[in-house]
Scaffold this motif. Structure first.
Motif, short mmCIF file in Angstrom:
data_model
loop_
_atom_site.label_atom_id
_atom_site.label_comp_id
_atom_site.label_asym_id
_atom_site.label_seq_id
_atom_site.Cartn_x
_atom_site.Cartn_y
_atom_site.Cartn_z
N TYR A 1 -23.60 -50.43 42.77
CA TYR A 1 -23.53 -50.28 41.31
C TYR A 1 -22.33 -49.45 40.85
O TYR A 1 -21.81 -49.68 39.77
CB TYR A 1 -24.85 -49.75 40.75
CG TYR A 1 -25.89 -50.84 40.70
CD1 TYR A 1 -25.80 -51.86 39.75
CD2 TYR A 1 -26.92 -50.91 41.62
CE1 TYR A 1 -26.71 -52.90 39.71
CE2 TYR A 1 -27.85 -51.95 41.59
CZ TYR A 1 -27.73 -52.94 40.64
OH TYR A 1 -28.63 -53.97 40.61
N GLU A 2 -21.87 -48.51 41.67
CA GLU A 2 -20.67 -47.75 41.31
C GLU A 2 -19.40 -48.54 41.61
O GLU A 2 -18.55 -48.72 40.74
CB GLU A 2 -20.62 -46.42 42.07
CG GLU A 2 -21.52 -45.36 41.50
CD GLU A 2 -21.39 -44.04 42.24
OE1 GLU A 2 -21.52 -43.01 41.57
OE2 GLU A 2 -21.16 -44.02 43.47
N GLN A 3 -19.25 -48.99 42.84
CA GLN A 3 -18.00 -49.59 43.28
C GLN A 3 -17.83 -51.05 42.87
O GLN A 3 -16.72 -51.48 42.55
CB GLN A 3 -17.85 -49.45 44.79
CG GLN A 3 -17.77 -48.00 45.22
CD GLN A 3 -17.87 -47.83 46.73
OE1 GLN A 3 -17.79 -48.78 47.49
NE2 GLN A 3 -18.06 -46.59 47.16
N MET A 4 -18.89 -51.82 42.90
CA MET A 4 -18.76 -53.24 42.60
C MET A 4 -19.03 -53.56 41.13
O MET A 4 -18.34 -54.37 40.54
CB MET A 4 -19.64 -54.06 43.53
CG MET A 4 -19.20 -53.89 44.99
SD MET A 4 -20.16 -54.82 46.15
CE MET A 4 -19.36 -56.41 46.02
N VAL A 5 -20.06 -52.95 40.57
CA VAL A 5 -20.40 -53.22 39.17
C VAL A 5 -19.63 -52.31 38.22
O VAL A 5 -19.32 -52.68 37.10
CB VAL A 5 -21.93 -53.13 38.95
CG1 VAL A 5 -22.30 -53.35 37.50
CG2 VAL A 5 -22.66 -54.13 39.85
N GLY A 6 -19.30 -51.10 38.67
CA GLY A 6 -18.50 -50.20 37.85
C GLY A 6 -19.28 -49.24 36.98
O GLY A 6 -18.76 -48.70 36.01
N ARG B 1 -14.28 -57.79 42.78
CA ARG B 1 -14.83 -56.61 43.47
C ARG B 1 -15.79 -57.01 44.59
O ARG B 1 -16.31 -56.14 45.29
CB ARG B 1 -15.56 -55.71 42.50
CG ARG B 1 -14.66 -55.06 41.47
CD ARG B 1 -15.48 -54.14 40.60
NE ARG B 1 -14.73 -53.74 39.43
CZ ARG B 1 -15.28 -53.15 38.38
NH1 ARG B 1 -16.58 -52.89 38.36
NH2 ARG B 1 -14.53 -52.81 37.36
N GLY B 2 -16.10 -58.30 44.71
CA GLY B 2 -16.97 -58.76 45.77
C GLY B 2 -18.38 -59.13 45.35
O GLY B 2 -19.22 -59.45 46.20
#
Length: 126
Positions: A22-27, A82-83
């Motif tokens: 949720y931090e790295q992929m969703v932002g 972001r994957g």
């Protein structure tokens, strides 16, 4: 009873993995209000996404969280870069094109799975 604030709630069998997703992929940004065995992510206008630890696997097969957006196609492209993997469908009444389904009179939607098989969706109202 009018609510002061609303929060969507999901469960996770691995909070470290969920936090990374949720931090790295969703932002999303992790809130300072996060408590043990929970992750509280901040959304716009005081909304939040709460993810709590639970060992049992998720069995929900429906949309569980809507991320409202002004440009679903742009957001799909950004998240895919972001994957994030999007779900596609080809039903009689609902079909995705470039991962986006358009429902006349309602809007556009795109669905994806998180690491625990929860189903968030991007939603752009008409």
């Amino acid at each position: 009873m009018p609510a002061k604030r609303l929060s969507a709630v999901l469960c996770s069998s691995d909070l470290v993995r969920s936090q990374q997703f949720y931090e790295q992929m969703v932002g999303l940004t992790l809130s300072a209000e996060t408590i043990p065995n929970h992750l509280l992510f901040e959304g716009g206008d005081g909304t939040t996404l709460l993810v709590y630890g639970r060992p049992a696997p998720n069995k929900a097969d429906h949309t569980q969280v809507l991320f409202w957006t002004a440009d679903v196609e742009r957001d799909v492209l950004e998240l895919a870069e972001r994957g994030v993997t999007f779900e596609d469908c080809d039903f009689k009444t609902l079909k995705t094109v470039n991962h986006v389904a358009t429902t006349p009179g309602i809007g556009k939607s795109a669905w994806f799975k998180d690491p625990d098989a929860n189903t968030p969706a991007l939603f752009q109202p008409e």
